[in-house]
Design an enzyme around this catalytic site. Structure first.
Site, PDB file in Angstrom:
ATOM      1  N   CYS A  85       0.832  -1.575  -0.055  1.00 49.88           N
ATOM      2  CA  CYS A  85      -0.147  -0.270  -0.251  1.00 49.88           C
ATOM      3  C   CYS A  85       0.727   1.046  -0.320  1.00 49.88           C
ATOM      4  O   CYS A  85       1.423   1.434   0.503  1.00 49.88           O
ATOM      5  CB  CYS A  85      -0.950  -0.109   1.494  1.00 49.88           C
ATOM      6  N   HIS A 127      -9.143  -3.763  -1.689  1.00 52.41           N
ATOM      7  CA  HIS A 127      -8.281  -3.102  -1.358  1.00 52.41           C
ATOM      8  C   HIS A 127      -8.613  -1.970  -0.516  1.00 52.41           C
ATOM      9  O   HIS A 127      -8.302  -1.465  -0.162  1.00 52.41           O
ATOM     10  CB  HIS A 127      -7.369  -3.290  -1.553  1.00 52.41           C
ATOM     11  N   GLU A 128      -9.090  -1.414  -1.841  1.00 50.31           N
ATOM     12  CA  GLU A 128      -9.840   0.177  -2.098  1.00 50.31           C
ATOM     13  C   GLU A 128     -10.590  -0.009  -1.588  1.00 50.31           C
ATOM     14  O   GLU A 128     -11.073   1.522  -0.322  1.00 50.31           O
ATOM     15  CB  GLU A 128      -9.671   0.326  -3.503  1.00 50.31           C
ATOM     16  N   HIS A 131     -10.101   0.754   1.823  1.00 54.58           N
ATOM     17  CA  HIS A 131     -10.016   2.212   2.728  1.00 54.58           C
ATOM     18  C   HIS A 131     -11.219   3.483   2.660  1.00 54.58           C
ATOM     19  O   HIS A 131     -11.058   3.713   3.685  1.00 54.58           O
ATOM     20  CB  HIS A 131      -8.843   2.384   1.485  1.00 54.58           C
TER      21      HIS A 131
END
Length: 190
Positions: A85, A127-128, A131
């Protein structure tokens, strides 16, 4: 790195009601940032925006795309593979994520989308989306010591420097342990 941005990165983002002037500006900011980093995705919090959005580029895509209000509506399976990241630079470690996901959301023009993704593309999207929930990949790591960092290796045949994997230094492992908020497996916090 983490300490300066940690509080902002840990906040949940706000749903976009419609794609208007502020969202068009965010799309421009995403593309401007995209040109300056080597990444598979960038979430709005990473560039200082609280909007529920990210830019990403999958394996078969020619150009990156922006998605607003992504929501995982279905998932299947589990794969453990490496994550990295921009918000935790230089550290790579396995995480567990769903093997297949189906998402809904809006494209950059505000049109509804519904798509399925598998493998690496599903991993990028999860993953995004993490966030956007204030979750960092280090929260999904089973053991920090399964990870690695990169260091300069011996020169290649042309005399150019190389990069090799290295064990996680104790000070970095300790630093990451202080900032993680462990989540088991690919527990759904979306």
């Amino acid at each position: 790195m983490l300490p300066d941005k940690s509080e902002f990165l840990r906040q949940r983002t706000h749903k976009v009601k419609q794609v208007g002037e502020a969202q068009i500006q965010l799309v421009e900011d995403f593309f401007d940032t995209w040109e300056t980093v080597a990444a598979y995705g960038i979430a709005a919090p990473q560039i200082g925006s609280p909007m529920r959005s990210f830019i990403w580029k999958g394996q078969e895509m020619e150009e990156p795309e922006v998605i607003f209000n992504p929501k995982i509506i279905r998932w299947r399976g589990e794969l453990k593979d490496y994550d990295g990241c921009l918000s935790v630079p230089g550290f790579y470690c396995p995480t567990r994520r769903a093997e297949m996901i189906e998402i809904t959301g809006l494209d950059a023009q505000g049109k509804s989308i519904r798509r399925k993704y598998e493998g690496f593309d599903a991993r990028i999207l999860q993953h995004e989306i993490d966030h956007l929930e204030g979750v960092l990949f280090i929260d999904r790591v089973d053991d920090v010591h399964e990870g690695y960092t990169l260091k300069e290796g011996p020169p290649n045949e042309e005399g150019e420097p190389t990069v090799v994997e290295a064990e996680v230094p104790p000070e970095l492992a300790s630093f990451i342990e202080r900032f993680r908020r462990p989540i088991p497996g690919h527990a759904l916090v979306w």
